[in-house]
Write a protein that holds these residues in place. Sequence first.
Motif, PDB file in Angstrom:
ATOM      1  N   SER A  96       0.837  -1.197   0.000  1.00  0.00           N
ATOM      2  CA  SER A  96       0.000   0.000   0.000  1.00  0.00           C
ATOM      3  C   SER A  96       0.869   1.243   0.000  1.00  0.00           C
ATOM      4  O   SER A  96       2.037   1.205   0.413  1.00  0.00           O
ATOM      5  CB  SER A  96      -0.900  -0.018   1.249  1.00  0.00           C
ATOM      6  N   SER A  97       0.297   2.345  -0.499  1.00  0.00           N
ATOM      7  CA  SER A  97       0.982   3.634  -0.444  1.00  0.00           C
ATOM      8  C   SER A  97      -0.063   4.743  -0.415  1.00  0.00           C
ATOM      9  O   SER A  97      -1.148   4.592  -0.988  1.00  0.00           O
ATOM     10  CB  SER A  97       1.903   3.827  -1.652  1.00  0.00           C
ATOM     11  N   PRO A  98       0.244   5.883   0.217  1.00  0.00           N
ATOM     12  CA  PRO A  98      -0.721   6.984   0.306  1.00  0.00           C
ATOM     13  C   PRO A  98      -0.765   7.856  -0.944  1.00  0.00           C
ATOM     14  O   PRO A  98      -1.629   8.714  -1.059  1.00  0.00           O
ATOM     15  CB  PRO A  98      -0.216   7.783   1.512  1.00  0.00           C
ATOM     16  N   GLU A  99       0.172   7.638  -1.913  1.00  0.00           N
ATOM     17  CA  GLU A  99       0.220   8.472  -3.109  1.00  0.00           C
ATOM     18  C   GLU A  99       0.236   7.614  -4.369  1.00  0.00           C
ATOM     19  O   GLU A  99       0.861   6.562  -4.412  1.00  0.00           O
ATOM     20  CB  GLU A  99       1.483   9.348  -3.111  1.00  0.00           C
ATOM     21  N   LYS A 100      -0.437   8.081  -5.413  1.00  0.00           N
ATOM     22  CA  LYS A 100      -0.433   7.394  -6.699  1.00  0.00           C
ATOM     23  C   LYS A 100       0.896   7.628  -7.415  1.00  0.00           C
ATOM     24  O   LYS A 100       1.558   8.639  -7.197  1.00  0.00           O
ATOM     25  CB  LYS A 100      -1.583   7.893  -7.578  1.00  0.00           C
TER      26      LYS A 100
ATOM     27  N   ALA B  56      -3.836   4.754  -1.926  1.00  0.00           N
ATOM     28  CA  ALA B  56      -4.226   5.921  -2.720  1.00  0.00           C
ATOM     29  C   ALA B  56      -5.126   5.561  -3.897  1.00  0.00           C
ATOM     30  O   ALA B  56      -5.884   6.409  -4.380  1.00  0.00           O
ATOM     31  CB  ALA B  56      -2.971   6.640  -3.231  1.00  0.00           C
ATOM     32  N   HIS B  57      -5.063   4.328  -4.381  1.00  0.00           N
ATOM     33  CA  HIS B  57      -5.861   3.937  -5.540  1.00  0.00           C
ATOM     34  C   HIS B  57      -7.276   3.503  -5.181  1.00  0.00           C
ATOM     35  O   HIS B  57      -8.096   3.280  -6.071  1.00  0.00           O
ATOM     36  CB  HIS B  57      -5.167   2.814  -6.315  1.00  0.00           C
ATOM     37  N   ALA B  58      -7.557   3.369  -3.907  1.00  0.00           N
ATOM     38  CA  ALA B  58      -8.907   2.989  -3.490  1.00  0.00           C
ATOM     39  C   ALA B  58      -9.875   4.124  -3.794  1.00  0.00           C
ATOM     40  O   ALA B  58      -9.506   5.303  -3.794  1.00  0.00           O
ATOM     41  CB  ALA B  58      -8.917   2.662  -2.000  1.00  0.00           C
TER      42      ALA B  58
ATOM     43  N   ALA C  59       7.356  -2.371  -5.717  1.00  0.00           N
ATOM     44  CA  ALA C  59       8.132  -1.411  -6.504  1.00  0.00           C
ATOM     45  C   ALA C  59       7.389  -0.912  -7.732  1.00  0.00           C
ATOM     46  O   ALA C  59       7.632   0.197  -8.215  1.00  0.00           O
ATOM     47  CB  ALA C  59       9.463  -2.035  -6.927  1.00  0.00           C
ATOM     48  N   PHE C  60       6.468  -1.734  -8.257  1.00  0.00           N
ATOM     49  CA  PHE C  60       5.717  -1.347  -9.455  1.00  0.00           C
ATOM     50  C   PHE C  60       4.332  -0.798  -9.116  1.00  0.00           C
ATOM     51  O   PHE C  60       3.490  -0.639 -10.001  1.00  0.00           O
ATOM     52  CB  PHE C  60       5.590  -2.537 -10.401  1.00  0.00           C
ATOM     53  N   GLY C  61       4.110  -0.522  -7.863  1.00  0.00           N
ATOM     54  CA  GLY C  61       2.832   0.054  -7.455  1.00  0.00           C
ATOM     55  C   GLY C  61       1.719  -0.954  -7.315  1.00  0.00           C
ATOM     56  O   GLY C  61       0.535  -0.593  -7.346  1.00  0.00           O
TER      57      GLY C  61
ATOM     58  N   HIS D  41       0.598   7.180 -20.332  1.00  0.00           N
ATOM     59  CA  HIS D  41       0.829   8.360 -21.174  1.00  0.00           C
ATOM     60  C   HIS D  41       2.088   9.112 -20.747  1.00  0.00           C
ATOM     61  O   HIS D  41       2.781   9.720 -21.553  1.00  0.00           O
ATOM     62  CB  HIS D  41      -0.376   9.292 -21.108  1.00  0.00           C
ATOM     63  N   ASP D  42       2.400   9.061 -19.457  1.00  0.00           N
ATOM     64  CA  ASP D  42       3.584   9.727 -18.927  1.00  0.00           C
ATOM     65  C   ASP D  42       4.396   8.737 -18.113  1.00  0.00           C
ATOM     66  O   ASP D  42       3.858   7.797 -17.533  1.00  0.00           O
ATOM     67  CB  ASP D  42       3.183  10.917 -18.040  1.00  0.00           C
ATOM     68  N   ARG D  43       5.690   8.944 -18.083  1.00  0.00           N
ATOM     69  CA  ARG D  43       6.562   8.106 -17.276  1.00  0.00           C
ATOM     70  C   ARG D  43       6.368   8.463 -15.798  1.00  0.00           C
ATOM     71  O   ARG D  43       6.594   9.599 -15.388  1.00  0.00           O
ATOM     72  CB  ARG D  43       8.030   8.317 -17.657  1.00  0.00           C
ATOM     73  N   CYS D  44       5.949   7.487 -15.010  1.00  0.00           N
ATOM     74  CA  CYS D  44       5.696   7.745 -13.586  1.00  0.00           C
ATOM     75  C   CYS D  44       6.988   7.653 -12.791  1.00  0.00           C
ATOM     76  O   CYS D  44       8.057   7.298 -13.311  1.00  0.00           O
ATOM     77  CB  CYS D  44       4.674   6.739 -13.047  1.00  0.00           C
TER      78      CYS D  44
END
Length: 306
Positions: free
Chosen positions: A169-173, A195-197, A226-228, A265-268
Amino acid sequence: MGEFSHFDEEGRSRMVDVTDKKETKRIAIAQGKVKVSPKTLELIKDQEIEKGDVLEVARVAGIMGVKRTPDLIPMCHPLLIGGVDLKFNIIEPTATIEILATTKITGKTGVEMEALTAVSVAGLTIYDMCKAVDKGIEIGEIKLLKKTGGKSGIYLDQELIGEAIAFCSSPEKGTAKEEIAEATFKEDYGLEGDAHAGDWHRQVSLLAIEDIDFMREQGLDLELGAFGENVITKGLKLPELPVGRRLKLGKEIILEVTQIGKECHDRCNIYHQVGDCIMPRRGIFAKVIKGGTVKPGTKLEVLIND
């Protein structure tokens, strides 16, 4: 010779005698996969194949195949089939049509051969309907997924059974996630604290440890998350699951696949930190149908409707 051999004591062919067996409700679910070109898949979806509605013709052919199974397989018993259902699932990333055939009967012998015949005939019919535009169509991966009833009880193909080995889990996308000791999934929301919830279709992300290990073999030092990804699985071929397929996590949690891969669309931040991101190619996304709390090491089962 065994009691259920197709040969008698003198080596002569025979149909197995089931006269004294008890009647039980029996169900068999078989799968077949037809791989076509992306262009052909679009023609099928848009019903632009000149011969007509490919999948509806294939559905009827599969049902007819069930009824002709004992004419094709020498030692099969002619059966009074109780029900037949064929479903087609489109897996767009691999231009694959998954065929699922469910056969039902209350009888003395199983209906596995009928289900397998259904997907075989349906697959051949798809080829026949489309061969004018695509002669490279591949028909394969025909197998029994599940059976119930009879003395042997329930059979479930091992590819339907996996494990959730970790939760992250993480608090930011757009950032790497960190492992958590316990995961709480909330119905129609996602993973609590992530963050994705939220109220959308990509509430939970899943990625296989097999794909993470492949990236590690390329020399990358990767931590889980590592890959979200929210759920790291083991033993399941995630990208081959069709949209709409449901997964049972533990005893009560139900996830429904909503998307296979994604377009970036953008490199995260993940891409810049790791040098590549496999979530768009190998990850899948799901929404939470039924919630609950689980820990790493929980059984993860692909549900096949019967």
